[in-house]
Design an enzyme around this catalytic site. Structure first.
Site, PDB file in Angstrom:
ATOM      1  N   HIS A 193     -69.260 -30.717  29.841  1.00 25.64           N
ATOM      2  CA  HIS A 193     -68.621 -32.037  29.761  1.00 25.64           C
ATOM      3  C   HIS A 193     -69.192 -32.931  30.864  1.00 25.64           C
ATOM      4  O   HIS A 193     -69.906 -32.460  31.745  1.00 25.64           O
ATOM      5  CB  HIS A 193     -67.103 -31.889  29.932  1.00 25.64           C
ATOM      6  CG  HIS A 193     -66.742 -31.290  31.257  1.00 25.64           C
ATOM      7  ND1 HIS A 193     -66.664 -29.925  31.459  1.00 25.64           N
ATOM      8  CD2 HIS A 193     -66.499 -31.849  32.462  1.00 25.64           C
ATOM      9  CE1 HIS A 193     -66.365 -29.687  32.722  1.00 25.64           C
ATOM     10  NE2 HIS A 193     -66.268 -30.840  33.365  1.00 25.64           N
ATOM     11  N   HIS A 226     -73.985 -36.632  34.765  1.00 27.68           N
ATOM     12  CA  HIS A 226     -74.812 -35.473  34.412  1.00 27.68           C
ATOM     13  C   HIS A 226     -73.946 -34.423  33.739  1.00 27.68           C
ATOM     14  O   HIS A 226     -72.717 -34.451  33.837  1.00 27.68           O
ATOM     15  CB  HIS A 226     -75.471 -34.883  35.664  1.00 27.68           C
ATOM     16  CG  HIS A 226     -74.493 -34.269  36.603  1.00 27.68           C
ATOM     17  ND1 HIS A 226     -73.736 -35.020  37.484  1.00 27.68           N
ATOM     18  CD2 HIS A 226     -74.107 -32.976  36.780  1.00 27.68           C
ATOM     19  CE1 HIS A 226     -72.938 -34.219  38.171  1.00 27.68           C
ATOM     20  NE2 HIS A 226     -73.140 -32.969  37.765  1.00 27.68           N
TER      21      HIS A 226
END
EC number: 3.1.4.58
Length: 191
Positions: free
Chosen positions: A41, A130
């Protein structure tokens, strides 16, 4: 008390492609603890252990920011592969994003600011969107892994699929020996 974080979840087909990437990188036999693909995630804010009454305040703060900002859909592509903090002493392997990053950074900053009065200080490090793929646990075969990462970077690796994000999610994280289990506590539509 619940261990909470706010994040953007990814479509299953993107997680499948990231799993293939992890499997390819794992062939290096470097000592890496890989994130389970279903758990990959984009973290917007990690809160840690939060009492139930404060969870209610967090939910209200998130709703207020989204009501005010009205961010709308966020569109991304997964692009680039890298490591934190640097290639000489890597600790985290990540996949990057391109797309609505300015819009995302603005939303993330406004959320961070809304959490300060609730006792959650602003993150000192800059927000770098990221997707964490794995954590390097020892130097074993690290040079082989870094060579493989460099190959992906030279090829300008990406996943060509468009990702449309319609919501952010407040997750509860329960730690288990085989990895953390993430359970959605509340979903917040962006439109």
């Amino acid at each position: 008390m619940a261990r909470l974080f706010l994040a953007i979840s990814l479509p299953a087909k993107i997680k499948e492609k990231l799993k293939s990437l992890q499997e390819d990188l794992a062939k290096t036999q470097a000592h890496v603890r890989w994130v389970r693909p279903e758990g990959i995630h984009l973290t917007l804010k990690f809160f840690g252990e939060v009492p139930e009454e404060k969870t209610t305040q967090l939910i209200k703060a998130i709703e207020k920011v989204l009501e005010r900002e009205k961010p709308g859909l966020l569109r991304f592509k997964v692009k680039d592969l890298g490591v934190f903090p640097n290639p000489r002493s890597p600790r985290v392997i990540w996949a990057g994003l391109e797309g609505d990053l300015v819009k995302l950074a603005k939303l993330q900053r406004h959320l961070e600011e809304a959490f300060i009065p609730l006792g959650f200080p602003m993150e000192k490090r800059a927000f770098v969107p990221h997707l964490t793929l794995g954590r390097i646990k020892s130097p074993r075969k690290r040079n082989v892994l870094m060579a493989k990462v460099a190959d992906y970077q030279e090829k300008n690796w990406s996943i060509p699929d468009d990702i449309e994000i319609e919501e952010i999610v407040l997750y509860e994280s329960k730690l288990h020996p085989e990895g953390a289990i993430y359970t959605p506590r509340k979903r917040f539509p962006l439109t």
